[in-house]
Design an enzyme around this catalytic site. Structure first.
Site, PDB file in Angstrom:
ATOM      1  N   CYS A 111       0.635  -1.159   0.060  1.00 23.09           N
ATOM      2  CA  CYS A 111      -0.047  -0.086   0.075  1.00 23.09           C
ATOM      3  C   CYS A 111       0.767   1.226   0.067  1.00 23.09           C
ATOM      4  O   CYS A 111       0.406   2.235  -0.165  1.00 23.09           O
ATOM      5  CB  CYS A 111      -0.942  -0.140   1.199  1.00 23.09           C
ATOM      6  N   HIS A 252      -3.361   7.251   1.986  1.00 23.71           N
ATOM      7  CA  HIS A 252      -3.636   5.984   1.416  1.00 23.71           C
ATOM      8  C   HIS A 252      -4.953   5.367   1.874  1.00 23.71           C
ATOM      9  O   HIS A 252      -5.350   5.725   3.264  1.00 23.71           O
ATOM     10  CB  HIS A 252      -2.667   4.775   1.865  1.00 23.71           C
ATOM     11  N   ASN A 282     -10.137  -0.164   0.150  1.00 22.97           N
ATOM     12  CA  ASN A 282      -8.646   0.009   0.174  1.00 22.97           C
ATOM     13  C   ASN A 282      -8.254  -0.894  -1.131  1.00 22.97           C
ATOM     14  O   ASN A 282      -8.012  -1.903  -1.280  1.00 22.97           O
ATOM     15  CB  ASN A 282      -8.073  -0.917   1.518  1.00 22.97           C
TER      16      ASN A 282
END
Length: 327
Positions: A111, A252, A282
């Site tokens: 990520c 993020h 996500n």
């Protein structure tokens, strides 16, 4: 040599799965998921959709916005943890775009991948090695989710985002800070599990498969709310600006509670925080460029705006960049 970010694009699969639909798969509810994560739905790639396909679609939009041809691209960096080919997917993107003179490679930092990729691309431009770089964040983590584990399956979605970075007289990349801590690697994994296979007596090798994503959610949350503000503060210091000069906080898109906690610690007001995770979940390395592109096309981010972008995730890795949009 200075750096400018001149184009952005994004692509998400057409199929959407909301929290009510997910409650038919595992014991959960819209209230349980949304109150803990802020996620309402996520986009999921079907069996025919590849990382390459969504990355190419996002890249075409970015090239169009930057007003450059694929043949102008010198370097393609694909940040991904779910490549179509373990040997690399970036070269497939190069071919499909027609970026005939570009060198292409994959970069894996989960990520944090887009932030790490941005910093990596910047070094090639600063040294004068390359003029035009296409940076892509793309992941299809639905391939690697255990859909009976409600602690992880509620979180992830699929998508791609891309930006064009170009050599520029005025440097728009003001500063960065990137970090890793392998001692916390076990907190978030997509691990290979070997199985012994004897070839001949006395010669045994390992042949196995990658296992679904596992995560210690509480540890990852504690890590993020502590480390992410620190790394953003360091990047701001390196940029020689103040927190008050930040126009947008672009984190993020992992969990709305993390976004809120980081903004609160940095004393950045909620109206400056970019968030679209309610719609996409996500999307790993895709989350920052996807949210950036959406905010640009909605007219929120304007040329010259100063953005603090930070990624964090498996490794554990984390990092922040401070940049201004446009030339």
């Amino acid at each position: 040599m200075g750096i400018a970010l001149t184009g952005s694009g994004s692509c998400t699969p057409q199929v959407s799965l909301d929290n009510h639909g997910l409650s038919q798969i595992v014991e959960t509810s819209d209230e349980w998921i949304s109150s803990r994560t802020g996620i309402r739905q996520r986009r999921l790639a079907d069996a025919e959709t590849s990382v390459c396909a969504i990355a190419v679609a996002a890249s075409k939009q970015a090239l169009e916005m930057a007003q450059i041809a694929p043949t102008d691209i010198d370097l393609i960096i694909l940040a991904t943890s779910s490549a179509d080919d373990l040997f690399g997917t970036a070269s497939q993107i190069q071919v499909q775009l027609g970026a005939t003179k570009a060198v292409a490679f994959d970069l894996t930092a989960a990520c944090s991948g887009f932030v790490f990729g941005l910093v990596t691309a910047a070094q090639f431009i600063r040294t004068g090695a390359y003029q035009n770089v296409l940076l892509i964040g793309a992941d299809i983590l639905s391939r690697w989710v255990n859909w009976s584990d409600r602690g992880t399956c509620v979180l992830f979605g699929d998508g791609a985002g891309a930006v064009v970075m170009q050599a520029n007289d005025r440097d728009r990349l003001l500063g960065f800070e990137i970090r890793s801590d392998g001692t916390q690697n076990a907190c978030l994994n997509l691990a290979y599990r070997p199985q012994p296979k004897e070839l001949v007596p006395g010669v045994t090798i390992a042949q196995g498969a990658y296992q679904p994503i596992t995560m210690n959610g509480q540890e990852v949350y504690r890590f993020a709310v502590k480390k992410v503000p620190e790394v953003i503060e360091k990047a701001i210091f390196r940029s020689n600006i103040s927190v008050e000069e930040i126009d947008w906080l672009l984190l993020h898109q992992a969990n709305q509670r993390i976004l809120d906690a980081v903004a609160q610690r940095l004393k950045i007001p909620p109206e400056k925080v970019i968030s679209n995770l309610a719609n996409y979940g996500n999307t790993s390395a895709a989350s920052i460029p996807l949210a950036l592109d959406e905010a640009l096309r909605q007219g929120k981010i304007k040329p010259g705006d100063t953005i603090a972008a930070a990624g964090f995730g498996a490794g554990l890795t984390w990092g922040a960049t401070i940049f201004q949009w446009g030339r």
